[in-house]
Every structure is written in structure tokens, then in C-alpha cells.
Write a protein that holds these residues in place. Structure first.
Motif, short mmCIF file in Angstrom:
data_model
loop_
_atom_site.label_atom_id
_atom_site.label_comp_id
_atom_site.label_asym_id
_atom_site.label_seq_id
_atom_site.Cartn_x
_atom_site.Cartn_y
_atom_site.Cartn_z
N TYR A 145 0.82 -1.21 0.00
CA TYR A 145 0.00 0.00 0.00
C TYR A 145 0.86 1.26 0.00
N ALA A 146 1.97 1.22 0.73
CA ALA A 146 2.79 2.42 0.90
C ALA A 146 3.74 2.65 -0.27
N HIS A 147 4.23 1.56 -0.89
CA HIS A 147 5.29 1.70 -1.90
C HIS A 147 5.06 0.80 -3.12
N PRO A 148 3.89 0.83 -3.73
CA PRO A 148 3.67 -0.07 -4.87
C PRO A 148 4.65 0.18 -6.02
N GLN A 149 5.11 1.40 -6.16
CA GLN A 149 6.01 1.74 -7.25
C GLN A 149 7.39 1.11 -7.08
N ARG A 150 7.68 0.55 -5.91
CA ARG A 150 8.97 -0.10 -5.66
C ARG A 150 8.91 -1.62 -5.82
N LEU A 151 7.72 -2.17 -6.07
CA LEU A 151 7.59 -3.62 -6.06
C LEU A 151 7.44 -4.19 -7.47
N LEU A 152 8.25 -5.20 -7.75
CA LEU A 152 8.11 -5.99 -8.96
C LEU A 152 7.02 -7.04 -8.76
N ALA A 153 6.85 -7.50 -7.53
CA ALA A 153 5.78 -8.42 -7.15
C ALA A 153 5.70 -8.46 -5.63
N ALA A 154 4.52 -8.83 -5.13
CA ALA A 154 4.32 -8.98 -3.69
C ALA A 154 3.67 -10.32 -3.41
N SER A 155 4.29 -11.11 -2.53
CA SER A 155 3.76 -12.39 -2.09
C SER A 155 3.40 -12.26 -0.61
N ILE A 156 2.12 -12.41 -0.31
CA ILE A 156 1.59 -12.13 1.03
C ILE A 156 1.15 -13.45 1.64
N GLY A 157 1.89 -13.90 2.66
CA GLY A 157 1.65 -15.20 3.24
C GLY A 157 0.95 -15.14 4.59
N ALA A 158 -0.27 -15.65 4.66
CA ALA A 158 -1.00 -15.96 5.90
C ALA A 158 -0.95 -14.87 6.97
N PRO A 159 -1.26 -13.62 6.63
CA PRO A 159 -1.28 -12.59 7.67
C PRO A 159 -2.43 -12.81 8.64
N GLY A 160 -2.18 -12.64 9.91
CA GLY A 160 -3.23 -12.83 10.91
C GLY A 160 -4.08 -11.60 11.13
N ARG A 161 -3.55 -10.43 10.78
CA ARG A 161 -4.26 -9.17 10.96
C ARG A 161 -4.12 -8.35 9.69
N LEU A 162 -5.24 -7.88 9.17
CA LEU A 162 -5.24 -7.21 7.88
C LEU A 162 -5.48 -5.72 8.02
N THR A 163 -4.93 -4.98 7.07
CA THR A 163 -5.37 -3.63 6.79
C THR A 163 -6.09 -3.69 5.44
N LEU A 164 -7.36 -3.35 5.44
CA LEU A 164 -8.13 -3.35 4.21
C LEU A 164 -8.12 -1.97 3.59
N LEU A 165 -8.17 -1.92 2.27
CA LEU A 165 -8.28 -0.64 1.57
C LEU A 165 -9.68 -0.09 1.82
N ASP A 166 -9.78 0.81 2.80
CA ASP A 166 -11.08 1.32 3.25
C ASP A 166 -10.82 2.67 3.90
#
Length: 277
Positions: free
Chosen positions: A144-165
């Protein structure tokens, strides 16, 4: 290394699986690397994979699990280490939320990357990021903070989420995101990032993520789901509602076991690296 080898000991230990190195930006934090030995046909500058640890801080285990991938794909692996007990000796969760008591862990990571790039030929404009559990929390918030720096993001089993809201306060939502991080999440840029959501099909224990007396609990978290599988499905729906595509990988026979995600993470990263750059 022989006695006649002109390399310094520092240069010797800055190849292959490195020792743990203090980050010059803030020596409370450190990192380790895997750097393939340079060979004919290698790119002028290597792509970078960042493997973000979780609560247990097993950074070098994740680094070691990626060594074969690094050799095969000719990439460098960086494993940050953000210790528990920074400022508050009882704190376990600091890095997961990017900002903690004035520390910006996202910016510390970017400074680590800049530091490494001064010694290793890297392409630093965009990198691959994976995190599992607490690392998965870090990874999706970093997206969310730095999408322009990422070639890809792999998000594994987070227990607590921040939703786009933007109607729900941080960190359950992104209402306060611009105040904390300087700008609201750039949805158009996030859409450009290949995203993997990955969790084991046996990852159903809820004791750690449903503890309402923990310091990292906020009312409303229970609405995200009872298990990490359900919560990752909640994240996928939230992303989809914003026009953001994310593949969902359910790993058979795996509970909350980060190292069992590595094969499918490597497959995802390899598919991204195979795309024209």
C-alpha cells in the motif's frame, strides 16, 4: 581464500550466504544476504528478492530457503531482521505495521536496499517481496505504501489485515494512511503489481489471531474471519473490489508453516521474472 588473495575478509564474507550485517541507517536493525557467485552470462545488475520474517524473527531460515532459487534465477536475497523489544521490551509486533513509535520500518528496509546496492550490483527500482505471518502483515502494508517499488508482492498468511477502506481508521482500514505515511494508497499503482496470496490449507488454528487481550488487537478485527485462510480470502475480496487482481494459492498439507510456502512462492516469483522487463 589463500594468504595471497588480495580480497579483504569483508569482501570474502560479502558473497554467498553472508553473516548478519548491521544496517548503517539504524544499527538496532540488521540483515543477511545471499549473493550468487558471479558467473558468465549473469545480468549486469541482479534483481532483488526481500524475504521478510514474521514474529519468530527466523530471518536466516527464510534466506537459506531461497538460496537455490537465487542460484537458479541469478538474484540476490535480502532478509531484514527487526528485533522484538525495540523501545518496549515486551513488544513483539513493531515492524508489522510499518510505523512504530516514530520508527518507519518500511523506510529502514529501503535504506538497507540502498546500502546493499553500494556493494552489490542490484536493480533497486523494483524488487520482489515475500513475507509470511507477521511478514505477510508487513508485505501487504508495504504494498500500500510503496507499490512503485515492487516488482511483485507475495503475502503469506497474515493474521491481521489492513483493508483498503478510507472510512475505517488505521490499521484496520486506511482512513489515516495519508497522515501517517504522507500519501493515500495509490490504487492505480497497486493494480500494476503482481500479487500472490498464499496460505496452507490446514492453517486453521485461531488462538494467536483471535486473542482480544493482545496488544495488536482492535475491535472489528473479528469481522475479517476466524482463521488465516478466511482472512486472506477477505483480503482478496477487498483487493478485487478495488480492481486489484491477486492469485490465491492454498498449499496442501501445510498448517501455519512458512517454509512450506517456499516452493509456490518461488514458482510465482519465477513467473514474474520470466516476463519481459
Amino acid at each position: 581464500m589463500t594468504g595471497n588473495d588480495p580480497r579483504s575478509s569483508a569482501e570474502h564474507f560479502f558473497t554467498g550466504a553472508t553473516t548478519t550485517i548491521a544496517a548503517q541507517v539504524d544499527q538496532r536493525f540488521s540483515y543477511s544476504l545471499y549473493i550468487p557467485k558471479r558467473r558468465a552470462g549473469d545480468p549486469e545488475r541482479y534483481r532483488l528478492v526481500v524475504m521478510q520474517h514474521g514474529t519468530a524473527r527466523t530471518a536466516t531460515r527464510y534466506r537459506d530457503a531461497m538460496m537455490g532459487f537465487a542460484e537458479e534465477q541469478r538474484v540476490v536475497v535480502l532478509a531484514p531482521l527487526f528485533p522484538a523489544g525495540i523501545v518496549d521490551p515486551d513488544d513483539l509486533h513493531n515492524f508489522k505495521f510499518l510505523e512504530y513509535r516514530g520508527i518507519r520500518f518500511d523506510l529502514v528496509l529501503l535504506a538497507m536496499i540502498d546500502e546493499v546496492s553500494r556493494r552489490v550490483p542490484l536493480r533497486t527500482e523494483r524488487f520482489l517481496l515475500h513475507g509470511f505471518s507477521g511478514g505477510g502483515q508487513f508485505a501487504h502494508r508495504f504494498l500500500y505504501a510503496h507499490p512503485q517499488r515492487l516488482l511483485a508482492a507475495s503475502i503469506g498468511a497474515p493474521g491481521r489485515l489492513t483493508l483498503l477502506d478510507d472510512t475505517t481508521p488505521w490499521w484496520l482500514g486506511t482512513k489515516d494512511f495519508a497522515r501517517i505515511f504522507g500519501a493515500a494508497p495509490d490504487i492505480a499503482e497497486i493494480r500494476k503489481v503482481p500479487i500472490q496470496l498464499v496460505v496452507g490449507d490446514l492453517d486453521v488454528e485461531g488462538w494467536e489471531i483471535n486473542n482480544q487481550y493482545d496488544s495488536n488487537w482492535l475491535p472489528g478485527l473479528e469481522k475479517q474471519g476466524k482463521t488465516r485462510i478466511e482472512r486472506l480470502q477477505t483480503l482478496q475480496k477487498n483487493l478485487d473490489d478495488h480492481g486489484i487482481a491477486a492469485r490465491f494459492d492454498l498449499v496442501p498439507g501445510a498448517a501455519h508453516q512458512g517454509l512450506k510456502m517456499i516452493d509456490v512462492v518461488c514458482e510465482f516469483f519465477a513467473s514474474v521474472l520470466a516476463r519481459p522487463s
